[in-house]
Design a protein around this motif. Sequence first.
Motif, PDB file in Angstrom:
ATOM      1  N   PHE A 189       4.870  40.831  26.843  1.00 17.18           N
ATOM      2  CA  PHE A 189       3.919  40.155  27.718  1.00 17.18           C
ATOM      3  C   PHE A 189       4.504  38.815  28.114  1.00 17.18           C
ATOM      4  O   PHE A 189       5.327  38.238  27.414  1.00 17.18           O
ATOM      5  N   GLU A 190       4.090  38.356  29.292  1.00 18.71           N
ATOM      6  CA  GLU A 190       4.673  37.169  29.891  1.00 18.71           C
ATOM      7  C   GLU A 190       3.549  36.236  30.331  1.00 18.71           C
ATOM      8  O   GLU A 190       2.479  36.698  30.740  1.00 18.71           O
ATOM      9  N   VAL A 191       3.813  34.942  30.241  1.00 23.74           N
ATOM     10  CA  VAL A 191       2.824  33.927  30.608  1.00 23.74           C
ATOM     11  C   VAL A 191       3.477  32.905  31.525  1.00 23.74           C
ATOM     12  O   VAL A 191       4.553  32.396  31.218  1.00 23.74           O
ATOM     13  N   TRP A 192       2.823  32.629  32.637  1.00 24.45           N
ATOM     14  CA  TRP A 192       3.281  31.589  33.556  1.00 24.45           C
ATOM     15  C   TRP A 192       2.213  30.505  33.640  1.00 24.45           C
ATOM     16  O   TRP A 192       1.023  30.793  33.754  1.00 24.45           O
ATOM     17  N   ASN A 193       2.640  29.260  33.615  1.00 21.84           N
ATOM     18  CA  ASN A 193       1.791  28.148  34.024  1.00 21.84           C
ATOM     19  C   ASN A 193       2.198  27.831  35.449  1.00 21.84           C
ATOM     20  O   ASN A 193       3.388  27.764  35.758  1.00 21.84           O
ATOM     21  N   MET A 194       1.208  27.668  36.312  1.00 28.65           N
ATOM     22  CA  MET A 194       1.490  27.368  37.716  1.00 28.65           C
ATOM     23  C   MET A 194       0.717  26.126  38.141  1.00 28.65           C
ATOM     24  O   MET A 194      -0.411  25.911  37.684  1.00 28.65           O
ATOM     25  N   PHE A 195       1.340  25.327  39.009  1.00 27.36           N
ATOM     26  CA  PHE A 195       0.716  24.128  39.546  1.00 27.36           C
ATOM     27  C   PHE A 195       0.697  24.231  41.062  1.00 27.36           C
ATOM     28  O   PHE A 195       1.647  24.737  41.667  1.00 27.36           O
ATOM     29  N   LYS A 196      -0.366  23.711  41.652  1.00 28.34           N
ATOM     30  CA  LYS A 196      -0.435  23.631  43.110  1.00 28.34           C
ATOM     31  C   LYS A 196      -0.019  22.219  43.515  1.00 28.34           C
ATOM     32  O   LYS A 196      -0.693  21.242  43.183  1.00 28.34           O
ATOM     33  N   ILE A 197       1.102  22.136  44.212  1.00 32.49           N
ATOM     34  CA  ILE A 197       1.657  20.849  44.605  1.00 32.49           C
ATOM     35  C   ILE A 197       1.912  20.881  46.107  1.00 32.49           C
ATOM     36  O   ILE A 197       2.541  21.814  46.611  1.00 32.49           O
ATOM     37  N   ASP A 198       1.422  19.870  46.789  1.00 34.03           N
ATOM     38  CA  ASP A 198       1.577  19.788  48.246  1.00 34.03           C
ATOM     39  C   ASP A 198       1.081  21.060  48.942  1.00 34.03           C
ATOM     40  O   ASP A 198       1.671  21.527  49.910  1.00 34.03           O
ATOM     41  N   GLY A 199       0.029  21.647  48.387  1.00 35.29           N
ATOM     42  CA  GLY A 199      -0.570  22.829  49.001  1.00 35.29           C
ATOM     43  C   GLY A 199       0.075  24.155  48.643  1.00 35.29           C
ATOM     44  O   GLY A 199      -0.407  25.201  49.063  1.00 35.29           O
ATOM     45  N   ASP A 200       1.167  24.124  47.860  1.00 33.36           N
ATOM     46  CA  ASP A 200       1.870  25.357  47.487  1.00 33.36           C
ATOM     47  C   ASP A 200       1.807  25.577  45.983  1.00 33.36           C
ATOM     48  O   ASP A 200       1.938  24.642  45.197  1.00 33.36           O
ATOM     49  N   TRP A 201       1.661  26.844  45.590  1.00 36.21           N
ATOM     50  CA  TRP A 201       1.683  27.201  44.176  1.00 36.21           C
ATOM     51  C   TRP A 201       3.122  27.375  43.713  1.00 36.21           C
ATOM     52  O   TRP A 201       3.910  28.051  44.379  1.00 36.21           O
ATOM     53  N   TYR A 258     -14.832  27.253  36.538  1.00 34.10           N
ATOM     54  CA  TYR A 258     -13.559  26.794  37.073  1.00 34.10           C
ATOM     55  C   TYR A 258     -13.599  26.707  38.587  1.00 34.10           C
ATOM     56  O   TYR A 258     -14.309  27.473  39.242  1.00 34.10           O
ATOM     57  N   LYS A 259     -12.794  25.806  39.109  1.00 26.54           N
ATOM     58  CA  LYS A 259     -12.668  25.654  40.559  1.00 26.54           C
ATOM     59  C   LYS A 259     -11.586  26.609  41.034  1.00 26.54           C
ATOM     60  O   LYS A 259     -10.411  26.448  40.699  1.00 26.54           O
ATOM     61  N   LYS A 260     -11.994  27.619  41.786  1.00 24.86           N
ATOM     62  CA  LYS A 260     -11.037  28.607  42.273  1.00 24.86           C
ATOM     63  C   LYS A 260     -11.487  29.107  43.633  1.00 24.86           C
ATOM     64  O   LYS A 260     -12.675  29.062  43.959  1.00 24.86           O
ATOM     65  N   THR A 261     -10.506  29.567  44.402  1.00 21.50           N
ATOM     66  CA  THR A 261     -10.820  30.108  45.716  1.00 21.50           C
ATOM     67  C   THR A 261     -10.076  31.422  45.907  1.00 21.50           C
ATOM     68  O   THR A 261      -9.044  31.672  45.267  1.00 21.50           O
ATOM     69  N   ALA A 262     -10.584  32.224  46.795  1.00 26.65           N
ATOM     70  CA  ALA A 262      -9.914  33.486  47.125  1.00 26.65           C
ATOM     71  C   ALA A 262      -8.556  33.213  47.761  1.00 26.65           C
ATOM     72  O   ALA A 262      -7.591  33.952  47.527  1.00 26.65           O
ATOM     73  N   GLU A 263      -8.466  32.135  48.539  1.00 32.64           N
ATOM     74  CA  GLU A 263      -7.191  31.779  49.180  1.00 32.64           C
ATOM     75  C   GLU A 263      -6.135  31.423  48.126  1.00 32.64           C
ATOM     76  O   GLU A 263      -4.978  31.818  48.256  1.00 32.64           O
ATOM     77  N   ASP A 264      -6.542  30.660  47.113  1.00 34.82           N
ATOM     78  CA  ASP A 264      -5.598  30.313  46.051  1.00 34.82           C
ATOM     79  C   ASP A 264      -5.160  31.555  45.283  1.00 34.82           C
ATOM     80  O   ASP A 264      -3.986  31.711  44.962  1.00 34.82           O
ATOM     81  N   LYS A 265      -6.102  32.441  44.987  1.00 37.00           N
ATOM     82  CA  LYS A 265      -5.737  33.662  44.267  1.00 37.00           C
ATOM     83  C   LYS A 265      -4.720  34.462  45.072  1.00 37.00           C
ATOM     84  O   LYS A 265      -3.734  34.957  44.521  1.00 37.00           O
ATOM     85  N   ALA A 266      -4.941  34.577  46.367  1.00 38.44           N
ATOM     86  CA  ALA A 266      -4.006  35.314  47.222  1.00 38.44           C
ATOM     87  C   ALA A 266      -2.635  34.635  47.230  1.00 38.44           C
ATOM     88  O   ALA A 266      -1.599  35.314  47.200  1.00 38.44           O
ATOM     89  N   ALA A 267      -2.608  33.307  47.254  1.00 44.24           N
ATOM     90  CA  ALA A 267      -1.337  32.570  47.255  1.00 44.24           C
ATOM     91  C   ALA A 267      -0.604  32.761  45.924  1.00 44.24           C
ATOM     92  O   ALA A 267       0.624  32.914  45.895  1.00 44.24           O
ATOM     93  N   ILE A 268      -1.341  32.776  44.819  1.00 50.29           N
ATOM     94  CA  ILE A 268      -0.733  33.014  43.503  1.00 50.29           C
ATOM     95  C   ILE A 268      -0.189  34.435  43.433  1.00 50.29           C
ATOM     96  O   ILE A 268       0.924  34.673  42.950  1.00 50.29           O
ATOM     97  N   GLU A 269      -0.955  35.396  43.929  1.00 44.62           N
ATOM     98  CA  GLU A 269      -0.491  36.786  43.947  1.00 44.62           C
ATOM     99  C   GLU A 269       0.775  36.938  44.789  1.00 44.62           C
ATOM    100  O   GLU A 269       1.647  37.732  44.462  1.00 44.62           O
ATOM    101  N   LYS A 270       0.891  36.148  45.857  1.00 44.75           N
ATOM    102  CA  LYS A 270       2.101  36.195  46.674  1.00 44.75           C
ATOM    103  C   LYS A 270       3.307  35.668  45.893  1.00 44.75           C
ATOM    104  O   LYS A 270       4.394  36.238  45.984  1.00 44.75           O
TER     105      LYS A 270
END
Length: 176
Positions: free
Chosen positions: A150-162, A33-45
């Motif tokens: 348990f909970e499930v979220w689908n998230m999209f990155k749009i215009d640079g924001d999750w 998968y295509k993933k970055t530490a920056e994206d993970k941090a943004a999702i965690e935020k």
Amino acid sequence: MTRLISLLTVGCMLMVVAPVWAEDEHPSYVGVYKKTAEDKAAIEKVISDFQRAIRDKDKELLKSLFMHEDILFISPPTQDVIDMVRERDADFMRSHPSQQANITLGFMITEDQDNEERFYNVEIKQDGTFALVHFDYDFVTDGTPTNYGFEVWNMFKIDGDWRIASVTWSYNPLTK
């Protein structure tokens, strides 16, 4: 005798089919998968902002975390509840469930009670501009856990924001 032949036939069929299901070989790109530490941090935020918005009753922050106001936001009711509501509304669970977000979030942030949703075992799986977040949770009102699941979220990155695109969860009430 017929029963024995049937059992042997089924057993042989399973022996032929089972290796196909159990096969672990797959193309090398599967699971990459295509993933970055920056994206993970943004999702965690987003996750921590969601919790903070509930705790602080911050409607604007909460709304800012969603893709739009019409996301799927629902917990499947029990069959007893479905049957009871269908007596009044035959289309129950066939209509667009997004209004549930307004109802649930309104309760979570406008009630006189102090509410908090606590997350455990958070897992994030990301591939480019799509992420799946799932976790165990409990919901606490005035310091007392009231339900969990348990909970499930689908998230999209749009215009640079999750942003959260959908929220679904199981619901298990805790009896007093």
